[in-house]
Design an enzyme around this catalytic site. Structure first.
Site, mmCIF file in Angstrom:
data_model
loop_
_atom_site.group_PDB
_atom_site.id
_atom_site.type_symbol
_atom_site.label_atom_id
_atom_site.label_comp_id
_atom_site.label_asym_id
_atom_site.label_seq_id
_atom_site.Cartn_x
_atom_site.Cartn_y
_atom_site.Cartn_z
ATOM 1 N N LYS A 147 22.388 -10.469 20.206
ATOM 2 C CA LYS A 147 22.352 -9.761 18.924
ATOM 3 C C LYS A 147 23.258 -8.535 18.903
ATOM 4 O O LYS A 147 23.821 -8.216 17.848
ATOM 5 C CB LYS A 147 20.924 -9.391 18.534
ATOM 6 C CG LYS A 147 20.117 -8.588 19.516
ATOM 7 C CD LYS A 147 18.690 -8.411 19.019
ATOM 8 C CE LYS A 147 17.827 -7.623 20.014
ATOM 9 N NZ LYS A 147 17.597 -8.391 21.265
ATOM 10 N N ASN B 280 19.127 -1.067 16.099
ATOM 11 C CA ASN B 280 18.813 -1.129 17.529
ATOM 12 C C ASN B 280 20.046 -0.928 18.401
ATOM 13 O O ASN B 280 19.949 -0.758 19.597
ATOM 14 C CB ASN B 280 18.165 -2.487 17.845
ATOM 15 C CG ASN B 280 17.402 -2.470 19.152
ATOM 16 O OD1 ASN B 280 16.589 -1.598 19.402
ATOM 17 N ND2 ASN B 280 17.676 -3.448 20.004
ATOM 18 N N HIS C 5 9.486 -9.920 25.957
ATOM 19 C CA HIS C 5 8.562 -8.967 25.327
ATOM 20 C C HIS C 5 7.168 -9.559 25.082
ATOM 21 O O HIS C 5 6.488 -9.176 24.124
ATOM 22 C CB HIS C 5 9.128 -8.475 23.990
ATOM 23 C CG HIS C 5 10.444 -7.776 24.121
ATOM 24 N ND1 HIS C 5 10.662 -6.734 24.995
ATOM 25 C CD2 HIS C 5 11.625 -7.998 23.476
ATOM 26 C CE1 HIS C 5 11.919 -6.324 24.881
ATOM 27 N NE2 HIS C 5 12.513 -7.067 23.983
#
Length: 473
Positions: A123, A146, A192
């Site tokens: 990403k 981010n 995660h």
């Protein structure tokens, strides 16, 4: 900094006083909201108070008097257990948002557009590449989220401006009204799970990148893993234009680059082709996927194929991620310092042949055993740091190698041998497959040291600045 006018007159608590939290507080105050900031760390509270920000002990605050709780994305929303502020907000019926949700509302109100990018891997490069292509095409673009700047440190939303935002799963979890003009989901692999509980929960959060879209929006979804393939199938129900992306197989309707040539097909008809194979910053299948996503976003915003191809050719890459930093004649120097384990290094070793490989540091579990199938791409290896002896044992007789001790020695030795061997397409590659902490505080400083060492070699033409600070920025 700009005002968050959509929250004018509201009472808002902001928990988490790091960069994004303090920026959100300032934006909300400028926009006319009453704000209470807090953090579990006393040092952060005192720093905010010293900076003149409004702080209130949220333990003592009646959450029923709040309109909104703005939660730092690093604070648990659900797993392993909801943070105490989340429990108070739920009990009081107070909405819980992130700063990116507030920003997105500001952007929509101003008539700006959002390209939102998420996924387990790729990403950041997709975000940087997309922003680069749009800027090269002359669009008014800001890149953040981010990656890079916190959203409220970007320029104020105005009509026509395009924001290319990298969004983590933590950020998406705090964006209940997420509706990007272009949504991108690269891939999903286990990650995660301590924060999402299960793969199903993690994938469901990622899928929300598309769920608020409707007719007129574009959804670009990788289909090379089962999770994303299923999400792509469901995304069509939103009414958005769903473009399936693959770098493993060809597709009849979508964007594919399984052989390094990007082909955009509609109902089997090739609408465009771009050869990615010679683009220096887009080596390897993972980068071909990044290029397909950036291409899809650019075409959705009306940019022509020739403009996209020219912009991609000039993309410099992200620092420390398979970044070409210089050349000595036909020999390229590539900084992949971010490859801190074998899985990360695998991408670089599979993207080049005739590699003069610099590896070592503090080894992770398993060392470089998983990279043995790629040893055929390596002409010679130059080992540094604590892992040198372990890596030499793993390499054995498969590759000529030497213990260079330091990165500077390794760079010089690699160029010496590459010049002597005269192998076509030779690449001096720093892809350490190790943490840096034995010799450098972080992978960024290790990468900067590589860039500096290359810049000091006689006869090298740098493609980025040779000083550490410039290379980092």
């Amino acid at each position: 900094m700009f005002p968050a006018i959509t929250f004018k007159g509201k009472t808002v608590a902001v928990f988490g006083l790091a960069r994004s939290g303090t920026a959100a507080i300032e934006a909300l105050q400028l926009g006319g909201a009453t704000v209470h900031g807090w953090d579990d760390e006393p040092e952060a509270v005192e720093k905010a108070r010293a900076a003149g920000l409004p702080v209130s002990n949220l333990h003592q605050l009646d959450f029923a008097a709040l309109d909104t709780l703005v939660l730092s994305p690093g604070v648990p929303l659900t797993h392993p257990a909801p943070h105490w502020t989340v429990l108070k907000a739920r009990h009081a019926g107070t909405e819980v948002l992130g700063d990116t949700e507030i920003f997105a509302r500001e952007a929509r109100a101003a008539g700006a557009r959002i390209v939102a990018i998420t996924g387990t891997n790729g990403k950041s490069t997709t975000t940087a590449l997309t922003g680069h292509v749009l800027a090269e095409a002359g669009l008014d673009v800001d890149v953040g989220g981010n990656i890079g700047k916190a959203v409220f440190l970007l320029r104020q939303p105005v009509r026509g401006r395009v924001y290319v935002l990298e969004l983590s799963s933590f950020q998406i979890d705090l964006m209940p009204r997420l509706k990007p003009d272009v949504g991108i989901l690269t891939n999903i692999t286990p990650d995660h799970l301590d924060r999402h509980g299960t793969m199903e929960n993690y994938a469901a959060v990622k899928a929300r990148i598309f769920e608020g879209q409707h007719t007129g929006d574009t959804a670009l979804c990788g289909i090379d893993d089962d999770w994303c393939a299923a999400i792509a199938g469901r995304a069509a129900a939103t009414g958005a234009d769903v473009r399936r992306v693959s770098v493993v197989k060809d597709v009849v309707d979508g964007i594919a680059a399984h052989d390094g040539v990007l082909r955009d097909r509609r109902a089997g008809v090739v609408m465009a082709e771009i050869d990615l194979r010679a683009m220096p910053a887009l080596k390897g299948r993972h980068n071909w996927q990044n290029a397909c996503m950036a291409y899809g976003a650019a075409t959705a915003l009306g940019i022509g194929v020739k403009t996209i191809a020219a912009a991609m050719t000039g993309f410099p890459g992200l620092a420390h991620r398979m970044q070409q930093v210089g050349r000595h004649g036909a020999i390229a120097f590539v900084n992949d310092s971010k490859a801190t384990n074998a899985d990360a290094a695998e991408k670089a070793l599979s993207s080049f042949s005739n590699i003069y490989w610099i590896a070592g540091g503090i080894a992770k579990a398993g060392g470089i055993e998983p990279l043995k199938p790629l040893f055929g791409n390596v002409a010679r290896a130059y080992l540094i740091g604590q892992a040198a002896r372990e890596f030499a044992t793993t390499i054995g007789a498969a590759i000529p190698h030497e213990d260079c001790g330091t990165l500077e020695n390794a760079v010089a030795a690699a160029l010496r041998d590459a010049r002597k061997d005269r192998k076509p397409g030779a690449v001096v590659l720093l892809s350490p497959a190790c943490a840096s902490f034995d010799q450098y505080p972080n992978f960024e400083e290790r990468g900067d040291a590589f860039v500096k060492a290359v810049s000091l070699l006689s006869g090298v033409e740098m493609t980025i600045p040779g000083d550490a600070h410039a290379a980092r920025t």
